[in-house]
Write an enzyme that holds these catalytic residues in place. Structure first.
Site, PDB file in Angstrom:
ATOM      1  N   LYS A 154       0.912  -1.226   0.089  1.00 58.35           N
ATOM      2  CA  LYS A 154      -0.162  -0.109  -0.194  1.00 58.35           C
ATOM      3  C   LYS A 154       1.040   1.593  -0.181  1.00 58.35           C
ATOM      4  O   LYS A 154       1.774   1.160   0.563  1.00 58.35           O
ATOM      5  CB  LYS A 154      -0.552  -0.250   1.138  1.00 58.35           C
ATOM      6  CG  LYS A 154      -1.621   1.106   1.555  1.00 58.35           C
ATOM      7  CD  LYS A 154      -2.397   1.123   2.603  1.00 58.35           C
ATOM      8  CE  LYS A 154      -3.402   2.561   3.379  1.00 58.35           C
ATOM      9  NZ  LYS A 154      -4.782   2.628   3.889  1.00 58.35           N
TER      10      LYS A 154
HETATM   11  C1  R5P Z   1      -1.938   4.050   6.917  1.00 60.24           C
HETATM   12  O1  R5P Z   1      -0.991   4.324   7.511  1.00 60.24           O
HETATM   13  C2  R5P Z   1      -3.060   3.471   7.371  1.00 60.24           C
HETATM   14  O2  R5P Z   1      -2.549   1.850   7.128  1.00 60.24           O
HETATM   15  C3  R5P Z   1      -4.422   4.580   8.146  1.00 60.24           C
HETATM   16  O3  R5P Z   1      -4.504   4.387   9.275  1.00 60.24           O
HETATM   17  C4  R5P Z   1      -5.288   4.242   6.674  1.00 60.24           C
HETATM   18  O4  R5P Z   1      -4.978   2.920   6.269  1.00 60.24           O
HETATM   19  C5  R5P Z   1      -5.440   5.162   5.897  1.00 60.24           C
HETATM   20  O5  R5P Z   1      -6.222   5.440   5.399  1.00 60.24           O
HETATM   21  P1  R5P Z   1      -6.747   7.036   4.150  1.00 60.24           P
HETATM   22  O6  R5P Z   1      -5.375   7.273   4.282  1.00 60.24           O
HETATM   23  O7  R5P Z   1      -7.083   6.810   2.776  1.00 60.24           O
HETATM   24  O8  R5P Z   1      -7.406   7.709   5.651  1.00 60.24           O
END
Ligand code: R5P
Length: 293
Positions: free
Chosen positions: A205
């Site tokens: 990711k």
């Molecule tokens: C990111 O570092 C973490 O995985 C999260 O807490 C989360 O998945 C972030 O998702 P978003 O940036 O799309 O809100």
């Protein structure tokens, strides 16, 4: 170790050449894995499109009750039929997700920081492999802090999770963290994604940036793009479209879905880009039509 000063500038990514060792599996880099791994990866990546819409609501593990996630028990039942994978902590899953959820589960297994820390890069592994097995996780998500103070411990965490997951055929999702001092450039993401893939992560990711297709080409496992801070729906759909055009195999989006005034319609619009080849403009039109008062 190679002499880093003598390295040539990387330049040939063969962006138009498809990945060579995929066999007949729809998941990049997974052809030589065993059946159990392939089964979990197929729960994540739709076999028809090879892509996925992951909904990230694991923020509580370091942010507490973020705006939009105050009541997981109300939000998740609304959204779960509109995404392919739920990415969450074990606490959120056990308390707020009905076990009849039949799609993918990405289980957050690293923790240790909180928003009130200056440096978020020091984590540990918070979930045993046995608990990941009990929860039927399709992958385990570990934060990696390449270039940050906590790099060594995060690579230690990642490696331990990969080693444990390999024993029981559970894939690992390496989450590339960006901190205050880390640049969001193709150069940085190429370095970080490749390190994490070579250490054995099965999915990465990361964030979208210019020259994203080079990052994808140089990474031997599928990349899903993080949503990041809340954008307007139109801009978030553009970012999703550009990510897919650049070779991402999906989005792993949190705030841009759950902080929208219309989270269900936003998840559906993202799904149209990811699985139905909609452009950002078509997805935006779809979103507007569905949310017309
Ligand atoms: C990111 O570092 C973490 O995985 C999260 O807490 C989360 O998945 C972030 O998702 P978003 O940036 O799309 O809100």
């Amino acid at each position: 170790m190679a002499d880093k000063d003598g390295l040539k500038v990387q330049k040939n990514y063969h962006i138009d050449v498809p990945f060579k060792t995929n066999g007949n599996l729809h998941v990049k880099g997974a052809a030589n894995l065993d059946w159990g791994m392939k089964k979990h990866l197929t729960n994540i990546f739709n076999p028809k499109t090879g892509n996925t819409v992951m909904f990230a609501f694991d923020h509580g593990y370091f942010m507490g009750s973020v705006s939009g996630l105050e009541r997981l028990d109300i939000l998740i039942p609304q959204l779960m039929d509109h995404v392919d994978v739920l990415m969450a902590t074990r606490g959120a899953l056990r308390t707020c997700v009905k076990p009849n959820f039949k799609k993918g589960i990405a289980l957050r297994v690293s923790a240790g920081s909180s928003m009130i820390n200056e440096d978020l890069s020091h984590e540990l592994i918070s979930v045993d492999i046995e608990d990941a097995i009990r929860m039927n996780a399709d992958c385990m998500a570990v934060q990696t802090f390449i270039g940050a103070d906590g790099q060594l411990s995060s690579i230690d965490n990642l490696s331990k999770v990969i080693n444990a997951g390999n024993r029981y055929s559970i894939p690992t999702l390496g989450v590339i963290a960006v901190g205050k001092n880390m640049e969001r450039t193709a150069q940085y993401f190429k370095l970080a994604t490749r390190i994490v893939a070579e250490l054995g992560a099965h999915i990465i990711k990361t964030y979208y940036c210019d020259d994203f297709e080079e990052i994808v080409a140089a990474c031997p496992v599928p990349i899903v793009v993080a949503g990041g801070k809340k954008l307007s729906e139109k801009d978030a759909l553009l970012m999703a479209y550009k990510s897919m055009q650049g070779g991402a195999r999906g989005l792993d989006m949190g705030r841009n879905i759950f902080q929208s005034n219309n989270p269900v319609e936003m998840a559906d619009a993202i799904g149209k880009i990811v699985h139905k080849k909609f452009t950002d403009k078509e997805a935006w039109e779809y979103f507007r039509e569905k949310t017309k008062k």
